[in-house]
Scaffold this motif. Structure first.
Motif, short mmCIF file in Angstrom:
data_model
loop_
_atom_site.label_atom_id
_atom_site.label_comp_id
_atom_site.label_asym_id
_atom_site.label_seq_id
_atom_site.Cartn_x
_atom_site.Cartn_y
_atom_site.Cartn_z
N LYS A 182 11.29 71.41 18.91
CA LYS A 182 11.45 70.19 19.69
C LYS A 182 12.87 70.18 20.25
CE LYS A 182 10.54 65.59 20.30
NZ LYS A 182 9.58 65.36 21.35
N THR A 183 12.98 69.96 21.54
CA THR A 183 14.28 70.07 22.19
C THR A 183 14.74 68.75 22.77
OG1 THR A 183 13.66 72.31 22.79
CG2 THR A 183 15.59 71.41 23.90
N MET A 232 20.81 73.17 29.45
CA MET A 232 21.40 74.26 28.66
C MET A 232 20.71 74.34 27.30
SD MET A 232 24.25 75.73 29.93
CE MET A 232 25.31 76.12 28.55
N ASN A 233 20.47 73.17 26.73
CA ASN A 233 19.82 73.14 25.43
C ASN A 233 18.39 73.63 25.55
OD1 ASN A 233 21.16 72.47 23.10
ND2 ASN A 233 19.84 70.70 22.72
N PHE A 234 17.76 73.25 26.65
CA PHE A 234 16.39 73.67 26.92
C PHE A 234 16.34 75.20 27.01
CE2 PHE A 234 12.68 74.35 29.60
CZ PHE A 234 11.77 73.51 28.99
N ASN A 235 17.30 75.76 27.73
CA ASN A 235 17.35 77.21 27.86
C ASN A 235 17.68 77.88 26.51
OD1 ASN A 235 19.39 79.76 29.20
ND2 ASN A 235 17.19 79.66 29.48
N ASP A 236 18.54 77.24 25.71
CA ASP A 236 18.81 77.77 24.37
C ASP A 236 17.51 77.84 23.56
OD1 ASP A 236 21.48 77.95 24.94
OD2 ASP A 236 22.10 76.26 23.70
N SER A 237 16.68 76.79 23.71
CA SER A 237 15.40 76.80 22.98
C SER A 237 14.51 77.95 23.46
CB SER A 237 14.65 75.48 23.16
OG SER A 237 15.28 74.48 22.40
N TYR A 291 18.08 89.33 23.55
CA TYR A 291 16.73 88.76 23.39
C TYR A 291 16.24 88.19 24.71
CZ TYR A 291 17.65 88.92 18.37
OH TYR A 291 17.93 89.33 17.10
N ASP A 292 14.97 88.42 25.02
CA ASP A 292 14.39 87.77 26.19
C ASP A 292 14.12 86.31 25.86
OD1 ASP A 292 14.23 89.64 28.23
OD2 ASP A 292 12.55 90.65 27.26
N THR A 293 13.96 85.48 26.89
CA THR A 293 13.55 84.10 26.65
C THR A 293 12.01 84.03 26.66
OG1 THR A 293 13.74 83.72 29.02
CG2 THR A 293 15.56 82.97 27.66
N LEU A 317 20.75 78.80 37.78
CA LEU A 317 21.93 79.21 37.01
C LEU A 317 22.50 78.01 36.26
CD1 LEU A 317 23.59 81.30 39.86
CD2 LEU A 317 22.11 82.15 38.04
N LEU A 318 22.78 78.21 34.99
CA LEU A 318 23.19 77.08 34.16
C LEU A 318 24.54 77.28 33.49
CD1 LEU A 318 20.12 76.17 31.94
CD2 LEU A 318 20.94 74.93 33.94
N GLY A 319 25.24 76.17 33.36
CA GLY A 319 26.46 76.13 32.57
C GLY A 319 26.94 74.70 32.52
N GLN A 320 27.69 74.34 31.47
CA GLN A 320 28.22 72.97 31.42
C GLN A 320 29.15 72.75 32.60
OE1 GLN A 320 27.29 73.63 28.14
NE2 GLN A 320 26.14 71.74 28.37
N ASN A 321 29.81 73.83 33.01
CA ASN A 321 30.73 73.74 34.13
C ASN A 321 30.58 75.04 34.91
OD1 ASN A 321 32.77 73.15 35.86
ND2 ASN A 321 34.40 73.61 34.41
N VAL A 322 29.45 75.16 35.57
CA VAL A 322 29.04 76.44 36.14
C VAL A 322 30.00 76.91 37.24
CG1 VAL A 322 27.50 75.71 38.00
CG2 VAL A 322 26.84 77.59 36.59
#
Ligand code: 5AD
Ligand code: SF4
Length: 441
Positions: A8-9, A14-19, A140-142, A199-204
C-alpha cells in the motif's frame, strides 16, 4: 505455493515509483502480488509524512493489518518510506506489530531484511545517509500496472531546505542518477512497450549539477528524446529557482515533451516566500511563467500552494489569490500548512488557526473552480493529442492529453497504447470526451 505480498503506497509519485521498484525486488525473490491483504505473507506500507494526515492513516492501517497475524502467524508487516525514516523506533513503539522497516536509501537491502524478519528478528534498518552501494537499486526492474506510461526516477533528495518541508530529512541530499543508468532504463521500458516516460525527482530541475562534469536537466531531456520509441516525456517536480531558460528552450524544441508543466509557487506574499526560504519573489515567479507561456503555446500549468503558513495574514493570502488569478493554472494542489517535527516552521511563532486555514483553502478552491470553468470551455472544439492507456466501461477508452487531462473516446482495444488526435466535444474541469479523428502512432 509461492509467497504473496500486498503493498500500500501513500504520498507522491516518487514514493509510487519506489513501490514499483520494491515490487521488482520482491518479484526477483519469487513473491507474487495480491490485492487482498488477508492472503499476504508480506504486507508493506510505503509511507509519506509530508503532512500530518498521512501519518495518522498509516497508524490506522497498521491497526487493521495486524489481524493478519491471527490467520498467518508467520506473516510479516513492514513499513518503508518517509514516515519510517522520520519517526523510526517511535513508530515501532506505537505499532509493535511492525516486523520490518527501512529507509528509501536502502530499498535494495530488502531481501536480507526479509530474511531477518522471517528468522524472528525485528529487522529495522534506518540509515541516516544513503549507503555506498545505493546505485544497486537500479539493477532491479520495476513492476508497473500501466503498460504505456512509466515513471523513471532520475534524482533523489533535495538540497533546498524550504522551512516547511520534511523531505530533506527523509530523502537526504540531492543525488543525480547517472545519464547512462537512466537511458538504459528508458531503453528497457520502450522495448517493453512504454510510450510515455515521466522523469521524477523531488527537485528534478537540479539534475546533473552534482556530477564531476556537471550536466543540465535540459541535456537529459534531449538525450531521452533521442531514444527510439519515446513518444512522450513528462517530468515532476521542478523548482522555480532551477527552472532556467535552457529548460524552457528544450521544452519548446523537443516535440515529445508534453505541453504541461507543474511548477509549485507555494505562496504569493514575498514576506511568506522569504520565511519559507523559497528563493524567489512573487513577481519573479510570474515573470518566469510569462516567459514559459510566451515560448510554449497553450501550455497547461499546474502548481502546489500552501495556505496558513505561520504568520500568514489576510493581506499575504490575497497575494496567493492574485497569483492564481493572473497565471490561470489548469490544476492546483492546495494544502493547509501542517507543522512537521524537525522542520524550522514547526515551532515558528504565529501559527494560523485551523478555521482560518480552512476558510482560505475554501476561497482558493472557489476561485480555481471559476478559472477552470473558463479554461475547460476553451478546449471544446479543439483537437488534442491523447495517449490511450486504458479501457473505461464497455467500449470506451481513456487516455491523457499532452496537457494532462483525462479524455474518453469510443474505440476498440486495438487503439490502446496509441497516440490519437481527438476532437473534443465535451469538457468539464477534470475530464473531456470527444471523437478520434486520426491515429498517429
Ligand atoms: N504543510 C503543508 N503542505 C506541505 N507541502 C510540503 N510540506 C508541507 C507542509 N508542512 C506541500 C507543498 C509541496 C507538496 C508536495 O506538499 O505544497 O509542494
Ligand atoms: Fe511524502 Fe514527501 Fe516522502 Fe513523497 S517525498 S512520500 S510527498 S514525504
Amino acid at each position: 505455493m509461492g509467497k504473496k505480498y500486498f503493498i500500500k503506497t501513500f504520498g507522491c509519485q516518487m514514493n509510487f515509483n519506489d513501490s514499483e521498484r520494491i515490487r521488482g525486488i520482491l518479484k526477483s525473490m519469487g513473491y507474487e502480488p495480491t490485492d487482498n491483504w488477508m492472503e499476504a505473507d508480506l504486507i508493506l506500507l510505503n509511507t509519506c509524512t509530508v503532512r500530518e494526515k498521512p501519518d495518522h492513516k498509516v497508524l490506522s492501517h497498521l491497526g487493521e493489518y495486524k489481524k493478519i497475524k491471527e490467520k498467518n502467524p508467520n506473516a510479516i508487516i513492514g513499513v518503508a518510506g518517509c514516515l519510517a525514516q522520520r519517526a523510526g523506533w517511535e513508530l515501532v513503539q506505537k505499532a509493535p506489530v511492525i516486523d520490518l522497516m527501512f529507509s528509501s536509501f536502502n530499498m535494495h537491502h530488502l531481501p536480507e531484511l526479509i530474511n531477518q524478519a522471517q528468522a524472528g528478528y525485528k529487522a529495522i534498518a534506518l540509515l541516516d545517509e544513503p549507503p555506498e552501494d545505493e546505485d544497486k537499486l537500479w539493477e532491479y526492474d520495476t513492476v508497473r500496472d500501466n503498460k504505456y506510461c512509466a515513471y523513471v526516477t532520475v534524482m533523489k533528495g533535495c538540497d533546498k531546505n524550504c522551512t516547511y518541508c520534511v523531505v530533506p530529512k527523509t530523502r537526504g541530499k540531492e543525488r543525480s542518477r547517472s545519464l547512462e543508468s537512466i537511458l538504459d532504463e528508458v531503453k528497457r521500458l520502450v522495448d517493453d512497450g512504454v510510450k510515455e516516460i515521466h522523469l521524477l525527482g523531488q527537485n528534478v530541475t537540479a539534475w546533473g549539477k552534482d556530477f564531476e562534469k556537471p550536466l543540465r536537466f535540459s541535456d537529459l531531456l534531449y538525450e531521452v528524446s533521442k531514444i527510439d520509441g519515446v513518444k512522450r516525456i513528462r517530468f515532476t517536480t521542478g523548482h522555480p529557482s532551477d527552472f532556467t531558460d535552457d529548460i524552457i528552450e528544450a521544452m519548446a524544441e523537443i516535440p515529445q515533451v508534453c505541453n504541461a508543466l507543474h511548477l509549485p509557487f507555494q505562496a504569493g506574499s514575498d514576506r511568506i516566500l522569504k520565511l519559507m526560504d523559497r528563493g524567489y519573489t512573487k513577481e519573479e515567479y510570474i515573470e518566469k511563467i510569462e516567459k514559459i507561456k510566451d515560448r510554449i503555446k497553450d501550455i497547461a500549468l499546474s502548481t502546489d500552494i500552501i495556505v496558513g503558513f505561520p504568520t500568514e495574514t489576510e493581506d499575504d493570502f490575497l497575494h496567493t489569490l492574485d497569483v492564481v488569478e493572473r497565471v490561470k493554472f489548469e490544476q492546483i494542489f492546495s494544502f493547509k500548512f501542517s507543522p512537521r517535527p524537525g522542520t524550522p516552521a514547526y515551532d515558528m511563532e504565529g501559527q494560523v488557526p485551523d478555521e482560518v486555514k480552512r476558510d482560505r483553502m475554501e476561497r482558493l478552491l472557489n476561485l480555481q473552480k471559476k478559472i477552470m470553468g473558463e479554461i475547460c470551455k476553451r478546449y471544446e472544439g479543439t483537437v488534442q493529442e491523447v495517449l490511450l492507456e486504458d479501457t473505461e466501461n464497455g467500449n470506451k477508452l481513456i487516455g491523457r492529453s499532452t496537457t494532462n487531462k483525462w479524455v474518453s473516446v469510443e474505440g476498440g482495444k486495438e487503439l490502446l497504447g496509441k497516440i490519437v488526435k481527438v476532437k473534443i466535444e465535451k469538457s468539464s474541469p477534470y475530464n473531456m470526451s470527444g471523437e478520434v479523428v486520426e491515429v498517429m502512432a
